[in-house]
Design an enzyme around this catalytic site. Sequence first.
Site, PDB file in Angstrom:
ATOM      1  N   ASP A   1      25.077  32.959  35.415  1.00 28.79           N
ATOM      2  CA  ASP A   1      24.584  34.122  34.445  1.00 28.79           C
ATOM      3  C   ASP A   1      24.281  33.695  32.649  1.00 28.79           C
ATOM      4  OD1 ASP A   1      27.289  35.174  33.857  1.00 28.79           O
ATOM      5  OD2 ASP A   1      26.469  37.585  34.111  1.00 28.79           O
TER       6      ASP A   1
ATOM      7  N   ASP B   1      30.147  32.285  37.214  1.00 31.53           N
ATOM      8  CA  ASP B   1      29.721  33.377  37.921  1.00 31.53           C
ATOM      9  C   ASP B   1      27.286  33.152  37.782  1.00 31.53           C
ATOM     10  OD1 ASP B   1      29.370  34.566  35.354  1.00 31.53           O
ATOM     11  OD2 ASP B   1      28.676  36.961  36.633  1.00 31.53           O
TER      12      ASP B   1
ATOM     13  N   ASP C   1      28.415  29.119  33.123  1.00 30.77           N
ATOM     14  CA  ASP C   1      30.024  30.103  33.946  1.00 30.77           C
ATOM     15  C   ASP C   1      30.088  30.197  35.071  1.00 30.77           C
ATOM     16  OD1 ASP C   1      27.745  31.927  34.021  1.00 30.77           O
ATOM     17  OD2 ASP C   1      28.914  33.759  33.074  1.00 30.77           O
TER      18      ASP C   1
ATOM     19  N   SER D   1      32.783  36.382  35.452  1.00 24.61           N
ATOM     20  CA  SER D   1      32.061  36.118  34.479  1.00 24.61           C
ATOM     21  C   SER D   1      32.988  34.707  34.078  1.00 24.61           C
ATOM     22  CB  SER D   1      31.377  36.897  33.276  1.00 24.61           C
ATOM     23  OG  SER D   1      30.690  36.275  33.008  1.00 24.61           O
TER      24      SER D   1
HETATM   25 MG    MG Z   1      28.403  35.573  33.616  1.00 27.34          MG
END
Ligand code: MG
Length: 450
Positions: free
Chosen positions: A245, A243, A241, A97
């Site tokens: 999300d 990934d 970020d 993440s």
């Molecule tokens: Mg993330």
Amino acid sequence: MSRLMVSVSGVRGEVGSTLTPQVIEKYTLAFGSFLNGGSVVLGRDSRVSGPFVSQIVKGCLLATGCKVIDIGIVPTPTVQMAIEHHHAEGGIAITASHNPVQWNGLKFMDGNGRFLSPEKAARVYAMGDAGEWHLQDWQNLGSEEADTEANQRHIDAILNLDYVDADLIRSKKFKVVCDTVNGAGGLIIPRLLEALGCSVTVINGDAHGRFAHTPEPLPENITELCEAVKQEGADAGFAVDPDVDRCAIVDNTGAPLGEEYTLALAVKLVLSKKMGRVVVNMSTSRASEDIARYYNCTFSRSKVGEINVAEKMLEMEAIIGGEGNGGVILPELHLGRDAPLAVALTLQQMAESGKTLRELFLELPQYHMVKAKVSIEGMDPDAVLQRMADKYKEANINLLDGVKIDFENSWVHLRKSNTEPIVRVMTEAPEMEEARALADRFMQEIQSAG
Ligand code: MG
């Protein structure tokens, strides 16, 4: 050395120390066995360590008889949507993440496209720790296929949302700068912006995984984006970020709005079109709560963590929700935090209002948040929180997730850490000084509660 983090958000550790091949192996073998060898969507962010982790994960899934659908370098929400698309039994996103480059990890998803429920995650971790898995013989090993269309399907699904009028946005020809921090976002955010007719300047767009800056999209980490928005005279800046999300917005003056306002803007857009319920986590700004009240809509809070918000949204049949850290969830798309979605909803609001982002921001309830932590070395964190709960039992207090105390215009949220001897102290108030003073007061009270 940092510790391995094992939580409802998955498993995370540092490559070369805590995230070892053995750790990846035991939890993936457990997950594959837990799914009884069903089909599993596998995606990863762009981290340099991604191929190493991915090959172990794939091998373990094949060994437990799973069919692996490899969707390559994609956002975490794209994995979630691909699970639904393929009617898979589960999914794994290989990512740490927002954590820095030396980290990686596994986010485990269920067949419904959401994170594993806390109960199921606990079961998988227990199976992994106990070495409880089922290896298939040579005739029953899993198989593998590739799907290279997942990012494009994600973009198409956003363009097809009722809330998004793509033609209207295109007609505005917005000038936009995006910073995808060399993460998976480089493969989707610029394409989405182009599909929405924006003229796009991409910084740190190569998805090579050597992050150009600390990847959490906090104001102090996205100064390059703020500067670029100013230089280009852009209408908006978006940072995500690795990934993808979480999304942070920079306004047309080059000022970062702070991640809390990504969700507040989205809530306002959705509620302005449709009555419905809103769910955010306990640590999220009151701005969304004020907006829900303005539109006479029911508002609830869940425990922190995407799966906790998603489950509460399902229970409440919420139409919008998320987490204040830039994570917008629109069930109509899927029940997970989605940065490309946040980008599209923000542009929609700019397009239909004809207002600048600065103007839209100033129309929102104004709050300031302080996030601090206090050392409780040598103290029992549960006892400390219990003493604070006792002390404030007459106040407007909520014990769902740590200790949250609501005052008339402000609040404080105290949570223990599962990895360090600290208590996190979060406060929010209309003025920054007030939020700071509140945090200082509670940090002192915690230390003397020991
Ligand atoms: Mg993330």
